[in-house]
Design an enzyme around this catalytic site. Sequence first.
Site, PDB file in Angstrom:
ATOM      1  N   HIS A 126    -108.879  39.552  -8.249  1.00  0.00           N
ATOM      2  CA  HIS A 126    -108.612  40.366  -9.432  1.00  0.00           C
ATOM      3  C   HIS A 126    -109.447  40.091 -10.674  1.00  0.00           C
ATOM      4  O   HIS A 126    -109.301  40.822 -11.653  1.00  0.00           O
ATOM      5  CB  HIS A 126    -107.129  40.249  -9.804  1.00  0.00           C
ATOM      6  CG  HIS A 126    -106.220  40.739  -8.730  1.00  0.00           C
ATOM      7  ND1 HIS A 126    -106.179  42.048  -8.322  1.00  0.00           N
ATOM      8  CD2 HIS A 126    -105.338  40.070  -7.939  1.00  0.00           C
ATOM      9  CE1 HIS A 126    -105.298  42.181  -7.350  1.00  0.00           C
ATOM     10  NE2 HIS A 126    -104.781  40.991  -7.090  1.00  0.00           N
TER      11      HIS A 126
ATOM     12  N   HIS B  49    -100.273  36.563  -9.268  1.00  0.00           N
ATOM     13  CA  HIS B  49    -100.059  37.890  -8.682  1.00  0.00           C
ATOM     14  C   HIS B  49    -100.308  38.960  -9.735  1.00  0.00           C
ATOM     15  O   HIS B  49     -99.786  38.863 -10.845  1.00  0.00           O
ATOM     16  CB  HIS B  49     -98.631  38.015  -8.143  1.00  0.00           C
ATOM     17  CG  HIS B  49     -98.299  39.381  -7.626  1.00  0.00           C
ATOM     18  ND1 HIS B  49     -98.800  39.869  -6.443  1.00  0.00           N
ATOM     19  CD2 HIS B  49     -97.538  40.363  -8.148  1.00  0.00           C
ATOM     20  CE1 HIS B  49     -98.346  41.109  -6.254  1.00  0.00           C
ATOM     21  NE2 HIS B  49     -97.581  41.422  -7.283  1.00  0.00           N
TER      22      HIS B  49
END
Length: 144
Positions: A33, A134
């Site tokens: 990410h 996350h």
Amino acid sequence: MKIPLACLLLLFSSAICQGQTVGDRYQKFINQHINGGMSQTRCDAVISPRGISKTDSSECKETNTFIRATTNLVKQICGSAGEPYGQMKKSLQPFDVVVCTLRNQGARHPHCQYRGTSRTRIIAIRCEQGFPVHYDGDIVVFDD
């Protein structure tokens, strides 16, 4: 005396293992990410060599979002640069992100083909022990 010492050693080794687990999850978060130089035209070129796919599978992810920032800026969301958002933390400031959406449904890694879209969004992440582990999503904010 031997039992308490054994318990202390077990607790100590358990803490070390948990730290490694969070560290591993943080590294996976970074891999999946964070990319400061990401652009909407580079989804395929970045996702394939990083081996990004569905968890425990070679299936292509439907979407993957890259945050165009440094790891340190994103990590700060877990502290003073974020606020509670359910079980997550949301950023106080918007981030530039690139959302890569799968074009060839049902494909398997390394044959995934993505279309990228640039956005500026508040982001929501889950933190563990002060580390992002996350990416939950981005939040559209409308100014009044």
